[in-house]
Design a protein around this motif. Sequence first.
Motif, PDB file in Angstrom:
ATOM      1  N   ASP A 116       0.869  -1.094   0.118  1.00  0.00           N
ATOM      2  CA  ASP A 116      -0.215   0.154   0.068  1.00  0.00           C
ATOM      3  C   ASP A 116       0.915   1.368  -0.105  1.00  0.00           C
ATOM      4  O   ASP A 116       0.614   2.111  -0.637  1.00  0.00           O
ATOM      5  N   ASP A 117       1.934   1.247   0.681  1.00  0.00           N
ATOM      6  CA  ASP A 117       3.002   2.318   0.688  1.00  0.00           C
ATOM      7  C   ASP A 117       3.530   2.709  -0.653  1.00  0.00           C
ATOM      8  O   ASP A 117       3.762   3.782  -1.009  1.00  0.00           O
ATOM      9  N   ILE A 118       4.086   1.471  -1.231  1.00  0.00           N
ATOM     10  CA  ILE A 118       4.585   1.483  -2.547  1.00  0.00           C
ATOM     11  C   ILE A 118       3.618   2.158  -3.504  1.00  0.00           C
ATOM     12  O   ILE A 118       4.042   3.064  -4.401  1.00  0.00           O
ATOM     13  N   LEU A 119       2.297   1.706  -3.591  1.00  0.00           N
ATOM     14  CA  LEU A 119       1.601   2.356  -4.466  1.00  0.00           C
ATOM     15  C   LEU A 119       1.166   3.909  -4.119  1.00  0.00           C
ATOM     16  O   LEU A 119       0.930   4.490  -4.899  1.00  0.00           O
ATOM     17  N   ALA A 120       1.046   4.226  -2.962  1.00  0.00           N
ATOM     18  CA  ALA A 120       0.990   5.582  -2.220  1.00  0.00           C
ATOM     19  C   ALA A 120       1.995   6.384  -2.902  1.00  0.00           C
ATOM     20  O   ALA A 120       2.188   7.607  -3.402  1.00  0.00           O
ATOM     21  N   GLY A 121       3.453   5.773  -2.866  1.00  0.00           N
ATOM     22  CA  GLY A 121       4.389   6.448  -3.314  1.00  0.00           C
ATOM     23  C   GLY A 121       4.477   6.572  -4.852  1.00  0.00           C
ATOM     24  O   GLY A 121       4.639   7.718  -5.443  1.00  0.00           O
ATOM     25  N   ILE A 122       4.138   5.480  -5.589  1.00  0.00           N
ATOM     26  CA  ILE A 122       3.927   5.743  -7.128  1.00  0.00           C
ATOM     27  C   ILE A 122       2.761   6.952  -7.182  1.00  0.00           C
ATOM     28  O   ILE A 122       3.096   7.829  -8.202  1.00  0.00           O
ATOM     29  N   MET A 123       1.583   6.894  -6.767  1.00  0.00           N
ATOM     30  CA  MET A 123       0.801   7.836  -7.173  1.00  0.00           C
ATOM     31  C   MET A 123       1.183   9.194  -6.625  1.00  0.00           C
ATOM     32  O   MET A 123       0.884  10.222  -7.488  1.00  0.00           O
ATOM     33  N   ALA A 124       1.972   9.426  -5.664  1.00  0.00           N
ATOM     34  CA  ALA A 124       2.677  10.841  -5.065  1.00  0.00           C
ATOM     35  C   ALA A 124       3.456  11.097  -6.009  1.00  0.00           C
ATOM     36  O   ALA A 124       3.520  12.466  -6.625  1.00  0.00           O
ATOM     37  N   LEU A 125       4.230  10.280  -6.654  1.00  0.00           N
ATOM     38  CA  LEU A 125       5.339  10.335  -7.687  1.00  0.00           C
ATOM     39  C   LEU A 125       4.474  10.988  -9.006  1.00  0.00           C
ATOM     40  O   LEU A 125       5.082  12.075  -9.634  1.00  0.00           O
TER      41      LEU A 125
END
Length: 166
Positions: free
Chosen positions: A143-152
């Motif tokens: 979930d944090d990897i996906l949050a990081g990708i979305m924030a990126l």
Amino acid sequence: MAEKIDLSPAQIIKDPIHFFAFGLGSGLSPVAPGTFGTLMALVIYWFLLADFSTYWYIAVCVASIPVGIWLCHESARKLGVHDYGGIVWDEFSGLWITFIFAPKHWLVALVGFLLFRFFDILKPWPIKWADQKVEGGLGIMLDDILAGIMALVVLQFILAMGWLGL
């Protein structure tokens, strides 16, 4: 109500797996451990990683993922609690992903931090799905990897539009 663990902060810091999974101790914060973990990740980014070449920076981000899956899994197993709030290595990886291709600038760091926390806390799809459906260390991290990708993606859009005036 947060789940209780039977270990003292001193015991967690003495165990290398817990020490790193708890974000060098930042996850021991009694309030908002995820935010404090993200702040520690931001400090590491600013004073160390932001000066890496793009190649080495991406390599660190990629390497932090399998390391994090293992650390988070082992720490959660030892604690007997899945995705205990103090385990914040996942915030490290997620925030660092946010800053791929980003220039080192205080405003970029602030906006990236806020975007990552926004996606990590609100958990829009598919982040919420990953948080609820994926187990183990991968579940803690995904979930944090996906949050990081979305924030990126959003941060790069903001930069491309010139909205930060850089």
